[in-house]
Scaffold this motif. Structure first.
Motif, PDB file in Angstrom:
ATOM      1  N   GLU A 131     -20.194 -42.474  55.964  1.00 35.82           N
ATOM      2  CA  GLU A 131     -20.142 -43.670  55.144  1.00 35.82           C
ATOM      3  C   GLU A 131     -19.080 -43.548  54.056  1.00 35.82           C
ATOM      4  N   LEU A 132     -18.912 -42.342  53.538  1.00 33.29           N
ATOM      5  CA  LEU A 132     -17.902 -42.119  52.502  1.00 33.29           C
ATOM      6  C   LEU A 132     -16.497 -42.345  53.060  1.00 33.29           C
ATOM      7  N   VAL A 133     -16.244 -41.923  54.312  1.00 28.89           N
ATOM      8  CA  VAL A 133     -14.922 -42.091  54.917  1.00 28.89           C
ATOM      9  C   VAL A 133     -14.578 -43.571  55.078  1.00 28.89           C
ATOM     10  N   LYS A 134     -15.567 -44.377  55.470  1.00 28.13           N
ATOM     11  CA  LYS A 134     -15.323 -45.807  55.614  1.00 28.13           C
ATOM     12  C   LYS A 134     -14.925 -46.433  54.283  1.00 28.13           C
ATOM     13  N   ILE A 135     -15.605 -46.045  53.216  1.00 31.13           N
ATOM     14  CA  ILE A 135     -15.297 -46.603  51.891  1.00 31.13           C
ATOM     15  C   ILE A 135     -13.896 -46.198  51.450  1.00 31.13           C
ATOM     16  N   LEU A 136     -13.544 -44.956  51.684  1.00 31.91           N
ATOM     17  CA  LEU A 136     -12.222 -44.478  51.251  1.00 31.91           C
ATOM     18  C   LEU A 136     -11.104 -45.118  52.067  1.00 31.91           C
ATOM     19  N   ASN A 137     -11.319 -45.351  53.357  1.00 33.58           N
ATOM     20  CA  ASN A 137     -10.305 -46.024  54.175  1.00 33.58           C
ATOM     21  C   ASN A 137     -10.018 -47.419  53.648  1.00 33.58           C
ATOM     22  N   GLY A 138     -11.094 -48.114  53.244  1.00 29.83           N
ATOM     23  CA  GLY A 138     -10.891 -49.461  52.710  1.00 29.83           C
ATOM     24  C   GLY A 138     -10.213 -49.440  51.357  1.00 29.83           C
ATOM     25  N   MET A 139     -10.401 -48.388  50.561  1.00 22.75           N
ATOM     26  CA  MET A 139      -9.812 -48.329  49.218  1.00 22.75           C
ATOM     27  C   MET A 139      -8.344 -47.944  49.240  1.00 22.75           C
TER      28      MET A 139
END
Length: 408
Positions: A131-139
């Protein structure tokens, strides 16, 4: 032709060797391909490949070539990437805390040629960071690679000084970490004190692995601890072994004996630990062969010769003075005044001279006898002031003595 090998360090891993045919010096920045992407590294070491390394079939795999020497654009990218990497670390840690993930973000590393970032972190156990990777990709609109590192990798990234006073091995030349067990410390006869055997990473020190092979080869040639050894009609126990100094300590309850492996083999055969050697008598024993005695003798002989020469000079000077005196007296006899009253003066002179010589001889003999008397402790009668001590008085018998004689 031998290839030039470069030892290159990166921010996320230790020293790694690459090959090159370009003119590169220590301290230069180069771009290299790693297992995590293309990154900028710094040249720390430089050497020529050995014949054994060149003969290996996988030489190019073990030592891959560098991509290029860092250009001005590469260095400008690295300068701009520092601020962006710090921003990525702060946001990643913030989002991990929001997701209640027990992880600590250490660093972020941007790829030079690709739109990618490598983020390293530590955690006590496995972490589900999908879940953290998804958030960072979007940021950040970047390819995200999260890599969990252990305590040893963390120590390699942070760096430090070991107990030996040198930089940590993992920051200088170690590429991978081998398994280290407490059995290696026991094999080296080290005290099992975990804090003292641990490095900066709180794990067992890597140098235990380096020395384990040598100790494994040498330990079978030494006796076991607490082994019984019979020596000089006494039972000894092996209480200490030092492989580095080839020393074995034996204890019999009251004293210690230190022997080496060769001496221990003699003891096991029932012999003395030191072989007795035949001592030959030196025929020159007692003779000073250093040359100092000969030198002293020569100096003494030279001193005696100098004394004899001075004595001869004194006798010659005395004889010369006597001749001059005789010549002067002869001239006086030939003078008129001397011829007129010569006989009388000669006769008177002889008498006076004889008397003076007699008095002088008596004075010398008297002084000599007094000196000999003082040395021997004898006092002449003429020197005794109280003459009464010389008078002999008879013994007066008392009345009791007289009665005792009459009874007898």
């Amino acid at each position: 032709m031998h290839a030039t090998l470069l030892g290159i360090t990166f921010d996320f891993q230790g020293l790694t060797f690459y090959q090159t045919n370009k003119d590169v010096e220590i301290g230069d920045l180069v771009v290299c391909q790693t297992s995590h992407g293309t990154y900028l590294g710094k040249v720390e070491k430089k050497r020529e490949a050995t014949d054994e390394e060149m003969a290996k079939a996988d030489f190019s795999t073990l030592f891959p070539p560098i991509v290029r020497i860092a250009t001005f654009q590469d260095q400008a990218f690295a300068a701009k990437a520092c601020e962006k990497e710090r921003l990525i670390c702060r946001e990643t840690q913030k989002q991990a805390d929001n997701l209640n993930l027990e992880m600590k973000i250490h660093a972020a590393h941007l790829d030079v040629d690709d739109n990618k970032v490598l983020i390293t972190f530590t955690a006590e156990g496995r972490v589900d960071f999908r879940e953290l990777v998804k958030i960072l990709n979007g940021m950040f609109r970047l390819r995200i690679e999260l890599r969990q590192i252990g305590p040893r990798d963390q120590a390699r990234l942070v760096g430090g000084i070991g107990t030996c006073g040198l930089p940590l091995c993992c920051t200088t030349f170690l590429k991978t970490f081998d398994g280290i067990s407490i059995a290696m410390a026991k094999n080296q006869l080290l005290a099992i004190n975990i804090p003292k055997l641990s490095g900066a990473c709180n794990k067992l020190m890597c140098c235990l692995k380096f020395e384990d092979k040598a100790y494994s080869e040498l330990r079978p040639t030494y006796p076991k601890m607490n082994e019984k050894i019979h020596y000089r009609n006494t039972d000894y126990t092996v209480t200490g072994i030092n492989v580095l100094t080839d020393s074995i300590t034996l204890y019999n309850g009251s004293g210690y004996e230190n022997v080496n492996r060769e001496q221990l083999e003699r003891i096991r055969k029932g012999l003395d630990k030191v072989e007795e050697k035949t001592v030959f008598k030196d025929i020159n024993s007692g003779v000073d062969l250093s040359g100092r005695g000969i030198q002293d003798t020569n100096e003494r002989i030279a001193q005696i010769r100098r004394s004899e020469e001075r004595r001869k000079e004194e006798l010659a000077n005395r004889a010369k003075k006597n001749e001059m005196a005789k010549k002067a007296s002869g001239n006086n006899r030939n003078s008129p005044h001397h011829q007129n009253g010569g006989n009388n003066r000669n006769q008177n002179g002889n008498r006076n001279g004889q008397s003076r010589n007699f008095n002088r001889s008596n004075h010398y003999s008297h002084s000599y006898s007094n000196a000999r008397a003082r040395e021997s402790g004898f006092i002449p009668v003429s020197q005794i002031a109280d003459k009464e001590v010389l008078s002999i008085k008879g013994h007066v018998k008392s009345e009791e003595e007289k009665k005792g004689n009459e009874k007898k």
